[in-house]
Write an enzyme that holds these catalytic residues in place. Structure first.
Site, PDB file in Angstrom:
ATOM      1  N   TYR A   1      40.034  32.600  19.829  1.00 14.62           N
ATOM      2  CA  TYR A   1      41.355  32.007  19.637  1.00 14.62           C
ATOM      3  C   TYR A   1      41.315  31.001  18.490  1.00 14.62           C
ATOM      4  CZ  TYR A   1      43.472  33.815  23.954  1.00 14.62           C
ATOM      5  OH  TYR A   1      43.992  34.629  24.924  1.00 14.62           O
TER       6      TYR A   1
ATOM      7  N   ARG B   1      44.695  25.866  25.319  1.00 20.44           N
ATOM      8  CA  ARG B   1      45.749  24.876  25.098  1.00 20.44           C
ATOM      9  C   ARG B   1      45.444  23.561  25.803  1.00 20.44           C
ATOM     10  NH1 ARG B   1      50.904  28.064  26.892  1.00 20.44           N
ATOM     11  NH2 ARG B   1      51.900  26.027  26.510  1.00 20.44           N
TER      12      ARG B   1
ATOM     13  N   ASP C   1      49.984  34.350  26.788  1.00 29.16           N
ATOM     14  CA  ASP C   1      51.130  33.730  27.447  1.00 29.16           C
ATOM     15  C   ASP C   1      52.377  33.799  26.576  1.00 29.16           C
ATOM     16  OD1 ASP C   1      49.583  32.987  29.650  1.00 29.16           O
ATOM     17  OD2 ASP C   1      49.005  31.079  28.738  1.00 29.16           O
TER      18      ASP C   1
ATOM     19  N   ARG D   1      45.460  38.871  27.847  1.00 29.96           N
ATOM     20  CA  ARG D   1      46.863  38.774  28.263  1.00 29.96           C
ATOM     21  C   ARG D   1      47.427  37.422  27.814  1.00 29.96           C
ATOM     22  NH1 ARG D   1      46.595  40.375  34.543  1.00 29.96           N
ATOM     23  NH2 ARG D   1      44.899  38.853  34.418  1.00 29.96           N
TER      24      ARG D   1
END
Length: 260
Positions: A114, A201, A56, A54
């Site tokens: 990622y 992040r 952002d 999911r």
């Protein structure tokens, strides 16, 4: 029938993956809402999806995997082309595969990947800026890579989770992380069994502090051990982050790009 889809999207104009309204209610600017609306049109019935990751607001996906159940009889090519034709140009269904009923896009995944890209140059970029983060200060990618290696393994990542994270605990198995430079681009690639909210992040934000020379590589180990989010670096912007995709065991018969 249960189907798995590989979905690619530019998250710049979306509020994230997860639908904010209830099924059947007026739409919102999320990837899930756009996808389910398109799928429901093709199926001529309401379709609900479950995804592997999911993402952002502002985060992109190279191949997010979703599954859905339907009684509608369509071949995989029909799902791909029909659904894509009803999606915004920023979203594409790359492939569709019929899967067994025990396949779950979220719970069957054994890893998620990622990639975060930083354009490291004195002035802000114009081309491709929606997929890049920008850092004007010269970065030491080797120092960032060295610092990041302490994060590998099953650890408590409290220092790198947002205060809004709803996960019941902060332990995650980070399987690999690398920081490399290619010209003006510094690329952080991360693989783990799962991620906390803003985890990637927040890791990148702390590695940037090391890359600028403001902290030594050993600082990352101190943050990890201290488990204090306030002591870590800032959250890196969403634009540079791409969900490369999950990985699944070979038995599900999915494409090679998402098969371990």
């Amino acid at each position: 029938m249960r189907y798995a889809l590989g979905v690619e999207y530019d998250g710049s104009e979306f509020l994230g993956w997860q639908r904010l309204s209830k099924p059947g209610e007026p739409g919102d600017d999320t990837v899930q809402q756009a996808l389910e609306t398109a799928l429901s049109t093709i199926a001529d019935a309401r379709i609900a999806t479950t995804c592997a990751g999911r993402t952002d607001a502002g985060v992109h996906a190279q191949c997010n995997v979703v599954h859905f159940d339907t009684d509608a009889v369509r071949d995989p090519r029909g799902w791909v082309l029909g659904t894509t034709s009803r999606l915004p140009l920023s979203v594409t269904v790359r492939w569709c595969v019929p899967v067994a009923d025990d396949f779950n896009a979220r719970f069957s995944a054994i890893a998620r990947r990622y990639r975060y890209t930083l354009r490291n140059q004195p002035v802000r970029p114009a081309l491709g800026r929606q997929w890049l983060s920008w850092e004007r200060v010269p970065l030491d990618a080797q120092a960032m890579h060295e610092a990041a290696q302490v994060l590998v393994g099953e650890q408590d990542f409290t220092a790198f989770r947002t205060v809004h994270c709803q996960a019941p605990h902060a332990r995650r198995d980070l399987q690999a992380i690398s920081v490399t430079r290619s010209g003006d681009d510094v690329v952080v690639e991360v693989r783990a069994n799962a991620f906390l909210h803003h985890m990637v992040r927040n890791i990148v934000g702390s590695l940037l502090v090391v890359g600028r020379g403001d902290r030594p590589p050993a600082w990352i180990a101190e943050l990890l051990a201290g488990r204090d989010r306030k002591a870590a670096g800032p959250t890196a912007p969403s634009a540079g982050l791409v969900f490369v995709g999950p990985l699944y065991p070979p038995g599900f018969g999915l494409p090679d790009e998402v098969t371990a």
